[in-house]
Design a protein around this motif. Structure first.
Motif, short mmCIF file in Angstrom:
data_model
loop_
_atom_site.label_atom_id
_atom_site.label_comp_id
_atom_site.label_asym_id
_atom_site.label_seq_id
_atom_site.Cartn_x
_atom_site.Cartn_y
_atom_site.Cartn_z
N ASP A 3 0.86 -1.15 -0.17
CA ASP A 3 0.11 0.02 -0.05
C ASP A 3 0.93 1.33 -0.02
O ASP A 3 2.14 1.34 0.70
CB ASP A 3 -0.69 -0.04 1.42
N THR A 4 0.49 2.44 -0.79
CA THR A 4 1.10 3.49 -0.99
C THR A 4 0.21 4.52 -0.10
O THR A 4 -0.76 4.71 -0.45
CB THR A 4 1.49 3.92 -2.14
N ILE A 5 0.96 5.02 1.15
CA ILE A 5 0.04 5.94 2.05
C ILE A 5 0.43 7.21 1.95
O ILE A 5 1.90 7.55 2.46
CB ILE A 5 -0.08 5.04 3.44
N PRO A 6 -0.29 8.10 1.72
CA PRO A 6 0.16 9.63 1.52
C PRO A 6 0.37 10.18 3.20
O PRO A 6 -0.59 9.74 4.13
CB PRO A 6 -0.81 10.26 1.00
N CYS A 7 1.18 10.81 3.42
CA CYS A 7 1.44 11.40 4.81
C CYS A 7 1.92 12.92 4.80
O CYS A 7 2.44 13.29 3.57
CB CYS A 7 2.77 10.72 5.43
N VAL A 8 1.26 13.69 5.65
CA VAL A 8 1.69 15.01 5.79
C VAL A 8 2.01 15.50 7.30
O VAL A 8 1.53 14.78 7.98
CB VAL A 8 0.60 15.98 5.29
N SER A 9 2.79 16.78 7.26
CA SER A 9 2.72 16.98 8.49
C SER A 9 2.85 18.61 8.55
O SER A 9 3.59 19.25 7.64
CB SER A 9 4.18 16.58 9.13
N PHE A 10 2.25 19.37 9.49
CA PHE A 10 2.35 20.85 9.61
C PHE A 10 3.30 21.02 11.03
O PHE A 10 3.44 22.26 11.22
CB PHE A 10 0.83 21.24 10.09
N GLU A 11 3.84 20.20 11.59
CA GLU A 11 4.72 20.20 12.88
C GLU A 11 6.00 20.58 12.18
O GLU A 11 6.55 20.03 11.58
CB GLU A 11 4.70 19.14 13.67
N PRO A 12 6.42 21.79 12.72
CA PRO A 12 7.81 22.17 12.21
C PRO A 12 9.06 21.28 12.69
O PRO A 12 9.91 21.00 11.79
CB PRO A 12 8.06 23.49 12.97
N GLU A 13 9.16 20.74 13.78
CA GLU A 13 9.87 19.83 14.02
C GLU A 13 9.91 18.44 13.08
O GLU A 13 10.87 18.11 12.85
CB GLU A 13 9.71 19.14 15.48
N VAL A 14 8.73 18.12 12.82
CA VAL A 14 8.65 16.79 11.64
C VAL A 14 9.05 17.37 10.51
O VAL A 14 9.87 16.42 9.74
CB VAL A 14 7.12 16.54 11.78
N THR A 15 8.69 18.57 9.78
CA THR A 15 9.06 18.75 8.65
C THR A 15 10.79 19.04 8.55
O THR A 15 11.27 18.85 7.51
CB THR A 15 8.54 20.18 8.11
N VAL A 16 11.40 19.41 9.67
CA VAL A 16 12.86 19.51 9.72
C VAL A 16 13.43 18.07 9.50
O VAL A 16 14.25 17.80 8.94
CB VAL A 16 13.40 20.42 10.92
N VAL A 17 12.94 17.18 10.23
CA VAL A 17 13.43 15.69 10.26
C VAL A 17 13.19 15.12 8.88
O VAL A 17 14.04 14.66 8.17
CB VAL A 17 12.57 14.76 11.32
N VAL A 18 12.05 15.16 8.31
CA VAL A 18 11.51 14.41 7.05
C VAL A 18 12.33 15.21 5.76
O VAL A 18 12.48 14.63 4.67
CB VAL A 18 10.13 14.47 6.75
N ALA A 19 12.77 16.43 5.78
CA ALA A 19 13.43 17.02 4.79
C ALA A 19 14.84 16.55 4.40
O ALA A 19 15.29 16.54 3.31
CB ALA A 19 13.64 18.64 5.19
N GLU A 20 15.42 15.67 5.48
CA GLU A 20 16.69 14.90 5.14
C GLU A 20 16.36 13.57 4.65
O GLU A 20 17.52 13.09 4.42
CB GLU A 20 17.41 14.96 6.47
N TRP A 21 15.27 13.36 4.71
CA TRP A 21 15.11 11.69 4.22
C TRP A 21 15.37 11.76 2.75
O TRP A 21 15.14 12.84 1.86
CB TRP A 21 13.70 11.48 4.26
N LEU A 22 15.83 10.64 2.18
CA LEU A 22 15.99 10.29 0.76
C LEU A 22 15.19 9.05 0.44
O LEU A 22 14.72 8.30 1.13
CB LEU A 22 17.69 10.06 0.51
N PRO A 23 14.72 8.98 -0.97
CA PRO A 23 14.37 7.58 -1.49
C PRO A 23 15.00 6.58 -1.20
O PRO A 23 16.10 6.41 -1.01
CB PRO A 23 14.27 7.86 -2.90
N ASP A 24 14.08 5.61 -0.78
CA ASP A 24 14.67 4.30 -0.29
C ASP A 24 14.79 4.26 1.15
O ASP A 24 15.18 3.06 1.78
CB ASP A 24 15.71 3.65 -1.08
N ASP A 25 14.75 5.25 1.89
CA ASP A 25 15.10 5.17 3.51
C ASP A 25 13.82 4.48 4.01
O ASP A 25 12.65 4.55 3.46
CB ASP A 25 15.06 6.72 4.01
#
Length: 179
Positions: free
Chosen positions: A46-68
């Motif tokens: 299943d491909t599940i869309p995710c979103v976050s408005f939390e500033p702490e979360v967006t800082v963390v996920v901005a460093e993620w790369l494909p296949d992580d």
């Protein structure tokens, strides 16, 4: 008592998108691919869309790369969009915490760097032997005794055409004889 809590562990198929909103806050959006328990043949995902408005979360996920491999915790939300005449809706996970579990080595091309060099084709076997040659063979400054060498003619590999070399060009390969 109601409870709406979602925990997903899966693979990130593409880069996270971070957008700035008019309010000044940021919105991170991404997808997570999660395998289902296997029933019968094949693996289902299943491909599940995710979103976050939390500033702490967006800082963390901005460093993620494909296949992580990642883990997200949040709540399932139904969102509505579109005009009054043509409203659409969809479900997504509104993430309140996220972490990367594993980084897989990947190459992400942004278009600014050159692509990696292609892997050369393995040598092909000799197709035919034409004739034997004799004569002195010079090795550096030392002239070796007369040796017999077989001359093989082999067509260039098919990838030679890509390098602006006609495919009909033949390459000469000499092999010393065993005495």
């Amino acid at each position: 008592m109601d409870r709406n809590e979602v925990v997903l562990v899966g693979r990130l198929p593409e880069a996270v998108r971070i957008r700035s909103l008019q309010s000044g806050s940021t919105l991170g959006s991404w997808r997570v691919i999660v395998r289902r328990q296997q029933r019968g043949r094949g693996t289902r995902v299943d491909t599940i869309p995710c979103v976050s408005f939390e500033p702490e979360v967006t800082v963390v996920v901005a460093e993620w790369l494909p296949d992580d491999m990642v883990e997200v915790v949040g709540s399932l939300r139904r969102r509505w969009w579109g005009s009054e005449g043509s409203k659409s809706s969809g479900y997504e996970v509104e993430v309140r915490s996220a972490r990367r579990l594993e980084r897989r080595i990947t190459t992400v091309l942004t278009g600014e760097e050159e692509p990696p060099a292609p892997i050369p084709a393995p040598p092909r076997p000799v197709r035919s032997l034409t004739h034997a040659e004799t004569g002195p063979v010079e090795t550096g400054t030392v002239v070796a005794e007369e040796r017999r060498a077989l001359t093989a003619v082999e067509p260039e590999p098919s990838h030679a055409a890509e390098a602006n070399t006609p495919a009909s060009v033949l390459r000469r390969v000499e092999m010393p004889s065993l005495r």
